[in-house]
Scaffold this motif. Structure first.
Motif, mmCIF file in Angstrom:
data_model
loop_
_atom_site.group_PDB
_atom_site.id
_atom_site.type_symbol
_atom_site.label_atom_id
_atom_site.label_comp_id
_atom_site.label_asym_id
_atom_site.label_seq_id
_atom_site.Cartn_x
_atom_site.Cartn_y
_atom_site.Cartn_z
ATOM 1 N N LEU A 58 3.720 11.187 -5.877
ATOM 2 C CA LEU A 58 4.659 11.756 -6.851
ATOM 3 C C LEU A 58 3.937 12.196 -8.120
ATOM 4 O O LEU A 58 4.261 13.230 -8.712
ATOM 5 C CB LEU A 58 5.760 10.740 -7.166
ATOM 6 C CG LEU A 58 6.756 10.516 -6.019
ATOM 7 C CD1 LEU A 58 7.593 9.274 -6.274
ATOM 8 C CD2 LEU A 58 7.657 11.743 -5.844
ATOM 9 N N VAL A 59 2.945 11.411 -8.551
ATOM 10 C CA VAL A 59 2.146 11.820 -9.710
ATOM 11 C C VAL A 59 1.420 13.122 -9.410
ATOM 12 O O VAL A 59 1.382 14.053 -10.233
ATOM 13 C CB VAL A 59 1.145 10.705 -10.090
ATOM 14 C CG1 VAL A 59 0.102 11.228 -11.080
ATOM 15 C CG2 VAL A 59 1.878 9.513 -10.694
ATOM 16 N N LYS A 60 0.846 13.210 -8.222
ATOM 17 C CA LYS A 60 0.135 14.426 -7.824
ATOM 18 C C LYS A 60 1.067 15.630 -7.800
ATOM 19 O O LYS A 60 0.674 16.754 -8.151
ATOM 20 C CB LYS A 60 -0.492 14.221 -6.443
ATOM 21 C CG LYS A 60 -1.338 15.399 -5.965
ATOM 22 C CD LYS A 60 -1.938 15.103 -4.598
ATOM 23 C CE LYS A 60 -2.748 16.304 -4.092
ATOM 24 N NZ LYS A 60 -3.321 16.036 -2.745
ATOM 25 N N PRO B 296 0.814 -1.229 0.000
ATOM 26 C CA PRO B 296 0.000 0.000 0.000
ATOM 27 C C PRO B 296 0.843 1.272 0.000
ATOM 28 O O PRO B 296 0.486 2.260 -0.647
ATOM 29 C CB PRO B 296 -0.822 -0.131 1.283
ATOM 30 C CG PRO B 296 -0.864 -1.589 1.580
ATOM 31 C CD PRO B 296 0.461 -2.105 1.139
ATOM 32 N N ALA B 297 1.988 1.242 0.721
ATOM 33 C CA ALA B 297 2.831 2.434 0.779
ATOM 34 C C ALA B 297 3.526 2.685 -0.559
ATOM 35 O O ALA B 297 3.717 3.846 -0.961
ATOM 36 C CB ALA B 297 3.860 2.295 1.899
ATOM 37 N N LEU B 298 3.907 1.627 -1.263
ATOM 38 C CA LEU B 298 4.520 1.802 -2.587
ATOM 39 C C LEU B 298 3.550 2.486 -3.549
ATOM 40 O O LEU B 298 3.917 3.413 -4.283
ATOM 41 C CB LEU B 298 4.955 0.448 -3.146
ATOM 42 C CG LEU B 298 6.205 -0.176 -2.514
ATOM 43 C CD1 LEU B 298 6.324 -1.632 -2.944
ATOM 44 C CD2 LEU B 298 7.449 0.608 -2.905
ATOM 45 N N VAL B 299 2.312 2.011 -3.548
ATOM 46 C CA VAL B 299 1.307 2.618 -4.427
ATOM 47 C C VAL B 299 1.039 4.060 -4.007
ATOM 48 O O VAL B 299 0.958 4.965 -4.852
ATOM 49 C CB VAL B 299 0.006 1.790 -4.400
ATOM 50 C CG1 VAL B 299 -1.101 2.506 -5.173
ATOM 51 C CG2 VAL B 299 0.247 0.402 -4.980
ATOM 52 N N ARG C 268 7.940 10.645 -13.614
ATOM 53 C CA ARG C 268 9.099 9.780 -13.841
ATOM 54 C C ARG C 268 9.518 9.083 -12.553
ATOM 55 O O ARG C 268 9.834 7.894 -12.549
ATOM 56 C CB ARG C 268 10.260 10.598 -14.402
ATOM 57 C CG ARG C 268 11.511 9.768 -14.661
ATOM 58 C CD ARG C 268 12.611 10.585 -15.299
ATOM 59 N NE ARG C 268 13.804 9.798 -15.519
ATOM 60 C CZ ARG C 268 14.914 10.261 -16.057
ATOM 61 N NH1 ARG C 268 14.971 11.533 -16.440
ATOM 62 N NH2 ARG C 268 15.969 9.488 -16.222
ATOM 63 N N SER C 269 9.543 9.824 -11.419
ATOM 64 C CA SER C 269 9.914 9.207 -10.143
ATOM 65 C C SER C 269 8.832 8.263 -9.635
ATOM 66 O O SER C 269 9.122 7.320 -8.890
ATOM 67 C CB SER C 269 10.186 10.292 -9.098
ATOM 68 O OG SER C 269 11.309 11.078 -9.470
ATOM 69 N N ALA C 270 7.592 8.508 -10.039
ATOM 70 C CA ALA C 270 6.500 7.634 -9.602
ATOM 71 C C ALA C 270 6.603 6.250 -10.218
ATOM 72 O O ALA C 270 6.228 5.239 -9.591
ATOM 73 C CB ALA C 270 5.162 8.274 -9.958
ATOM 74 N N SER C 271 7.105 6.177 -11.439
ATOM 75 C CA SER C 271 7.108 4.917 -12.176
ATOM 76 C C SER C 271 7.793 3.769 -11.446
ATOM 77 O O SER C 271 7.233 2.665 -11.363
ATOM 78 C CB SER C 271 7.744 5.124 -13.557
ATOM 79 O OG SER C 271 7.701 3.941 -14.314
ATOM 80 N N PRO C 272 9.001 3.952 -10.856
ATOM 81 C CA PRO C 272 9.631 2.825 -10.161
ATOM 82 C C PRO C 272 8.808 2.299 -8.986
ATOM 83 O O PRO C 272 8.835 1.088 -8.704
ATOM 84 C CB PRO C 272 10.969 3.404 -9.681
ATOM 85 C CG PRO C 272 11.242 4.564 -10.575
ATOM 86 C CD PRO C 272 9.898 5.129 -10.912
ATOM 87 N N TYR C 273 8.077 3.191 -8.296
ATOM 88 C CA TYR C 273 7.238 2.730 -7.180
ATOM 89 C C TYR C 273 6.081 1.879 -7.700
ATOM 90 O O TYR C 273 5.760 0.824 -7.130
ATOM 91 C CB TYR C 273 6.708 3.929 -6.387
ATOM 92 C CG TYR C 273 7.774 4.595 -5.553
ATOM 93 C CD1 TYR C 273 8.118 4.085 -4.305
ATOM 94 C CD2 TYR C 273 8.450 5.717 -6.015
ATOM 95 C CE1 TYR C 273 9.098 4.679 -3.527
ATOM 96 C CE2 TYR C 273 9.432 6.325 -5.249
ATOM 97 C CZ TYR C 273 9.759 5.805 -4.008
ATOM 98 O OH TYR C 273 10.736 6.392 -3.246
ATOM 99 N N GLY D 135 0.800 4.353 -18.942
ATOM 100 C CA GLY D 135 0.713 5.707 -19.472
ATOM 101 C C GLY D 135 2.017 6.461 -19.310
ATOM 102 O O GLY D 135 2.470 7.155 -20.237
ATOM 103 N N ILE D 136 2.644 6.325 -18.149
ATOM 104 C CA ILE D 136 3.931 6.991 -17.917
ATOM 105 C C ILE D 136 4.987 6.434 -18.864
ATOM 106 O O ILE D 136 5.781 7.182 -19.447
ATOM 107 C CB ILE D 136 4.362 6.815 -16.451
ATOM 108 C CG1 ILE D 136 3.378 7.531 -15.520
ATOM 109 C CG2 ILE D 136 5.771 7.355 -16.237
ATOM 110 C CD1 ILE D 136 3.614 7.243 -14.051
ATOM 111 N N ALA D 137 4.994 5.109 -19.034
ATOM 112 C CA ALA D 137 5.972 4.492 -19.942
ATOM 113 C C ALA D 137 5.766 4.986 -21.370
ATOM 114 O O ALA D 137 6.741 5.255 -22.094
ATOM 115 C CB ALA D 137 5.849 2.971 -19.883
ATOM 116 N N GLY D 138 4.512 5.127 -21.786
ATOM 117 C CA GLY D 138 4.239 5.636 -23.129
ATOM 118 C C GLY D 138 4.691 7.075 -23.303
ATOM 119 O O GLY D 138 5.236 7.447 -24.359
#
Length: 392
Positions: free
Chosen positions: A86-88, A77-80, A93-98, A129-132
């Motif tokens: 980070l998205v907010k 839950p904390a990873l998500v 980009r930093s959100a993607s690894p989480y 979406g972030i990867a795209g």
């Protein structure tokens, strides 16, 4: 007098029950008991993060999520939540690894709490979406992006690795590793002058292979038990006729009876610069993969040679994967690959598949190096005890 011990499970149960009732203040009271007692775990800190979110306390929410991950890096839950924060904040980009870490961890869990399947689908959509977005940004900034889009060469391969579309598969030979050889999965057939000559004999070779197929009993299991060796059957192919072989040359020795049945094929292979190691190579065979059969991922014995296929009878739904690239065979076109890289093959059709397999030296090895490799491996075989076959 010793303080009463904290019942962390009861605190978490009460705190999360208060959150479900929509009472963040009561939840805060429960969770802060654990914090005050120095007993807070990742679940407590994540519960506080939910409290802070519902009360509009952004900085405190960030801090609570970070504290949860400090205590348990794998706390789903904390990873998500960290990815969402980070998205907010506009840092996709930093959100993607989480998000990616959360998806990998969730995939290994035996079960998920109610509602998490839907939550993970949301995370996967956001992650894609972030990867795209990253891929579009990258390709727009690269002058040679057209080369990538059309799948041309090493650059396209490198970009795919950067984008996470492929993974790296190194050479991992089971027995003999020769250092400093390029990590190439499939080789360009046009770089080998002898290829044209063997391809021109395709019709004759195919006719002889088809005749052997009609006499099905001539094929033997490719992997067979060896004397004085443990008979492990990890791939399910030991003594299994699903992967059959008709040898013209086996472990460097001509199978005279079989060669006599296929004179055109035997004459054609005499023009190939085969890999020659006493009592080891070459091996030249018609390889039969029966309908529905699959050769699981595995590695060959050495990276000092290449395995070659001349596809003879290839129905649809047959393919070969070497490393991170999968190709279908084209009848009559030689395929060369490094079998020390993980590879597998399958026949998902209802008809048999036959390719002629043979091995040649790696082109990077000088004549002196080839002689040295052959001498070293021959010396290995001259030591006491039975030698082990170089099955794939």
């Amino acid at each position: 007098m010793a303080a009463n011990p904290i019942n962390l499970q009861a605190i978490n149960t009460a705190g999360y029950a208060a959150l479900q009732r929509g009472d963040p203040h009561a939840a805060r009271g429960w969770f802060e008991q654990a914090v005050a007692a120095g007993a807070a775990d990742a679940a407590v800190w994540f519960g506080l993060a939910v409290v802070h979110k519902s009360l509009g306390e952004s900085a405190e929410q960030h801090a609570a999520v970070d504290r949860a991950l400090q205590l348990d890096t794998y706390y789903l839950p904390a990873l998500v939540a960290k990815g969402d924060l980070l998205v907010k904040d506009g840092d996709r980009r930093s959100a993607s690894p989480y998000y990616m870490a959360a998806l990998k961890i969730a995939a290994k869990l035996p079960s998920l709490a109610p509602g998490w399947q839907e939550e993970l689908r949301r995370v996967e959509v956001v992650s894609r979406g972030i990867a795209g977005e990253f891929e579009a940004h990258l390709l727009a900034a690269i002058p040679a992006s057209e080369a990538y889009k059309h799948g041309n060469g090493r650059f396209a391969h490198a970009v795919d690795l950067l984008l996470g579309k492929r993974q790296i598969y190194p050479q991992r030979p089971k027995f003999f590793y020769y250092p400093e050889l390029p990590q190439v999965q499939f080789f360009d057939r046009q770089a080998f002058p002898w290829v044209g000559a063997i391809e021109r004999q395709f019709d004759a070779i195919r006719a002889e292979a088809r005749a052997m197929l009609d006499a099905d009993s001539r094929f033997v299991p490719y992997i067979q038990r060896e004397p004085n060796r443990p008979a492990f059957n990890e791939r399910g192919l030991l003594d299994n006729p699903d992967w059959g072989a008709f040898f013209l040359i086996k472990d460097g020795v001509t199978v005279e009876a079989n060669a006599a049945l296929c004179p055109r094929t035997f004459a054609a292979i005499s023009e190939i610069p085969l890999c020659r190691i006493d009592q080891r190579t070459p091996s030249v065979l018609f390889s039969l993969l029966r309908p529905g059969a699959r050769i699981p991922p595995h590695h060959g014995f050495t990276n000092a040679r290449l395995i070659c296929h001349l596809p003879l009878i290839v129905p649809p739904q047959c393919a070969l994967r070497v490393g991170n690239e999968t190709r279908s065979w084209n009848e009559g076109e030689v395929v060369l690959f490094d079998d020390s890289i993980e590879h597998e093959a399958w026949n998902s059709s209802n008809e048999p598949r036959i390719v002629m397999i043979f091995d040649v030296w790696r082109p990077e090895l000088s004549a002196e190096e080839r002689d040295l490799v052959a001498a070293a491996l021959t010396a290995v075989d001259s030591f006491e005890g039975p030698r082990r076959r170089w099955t794939e």
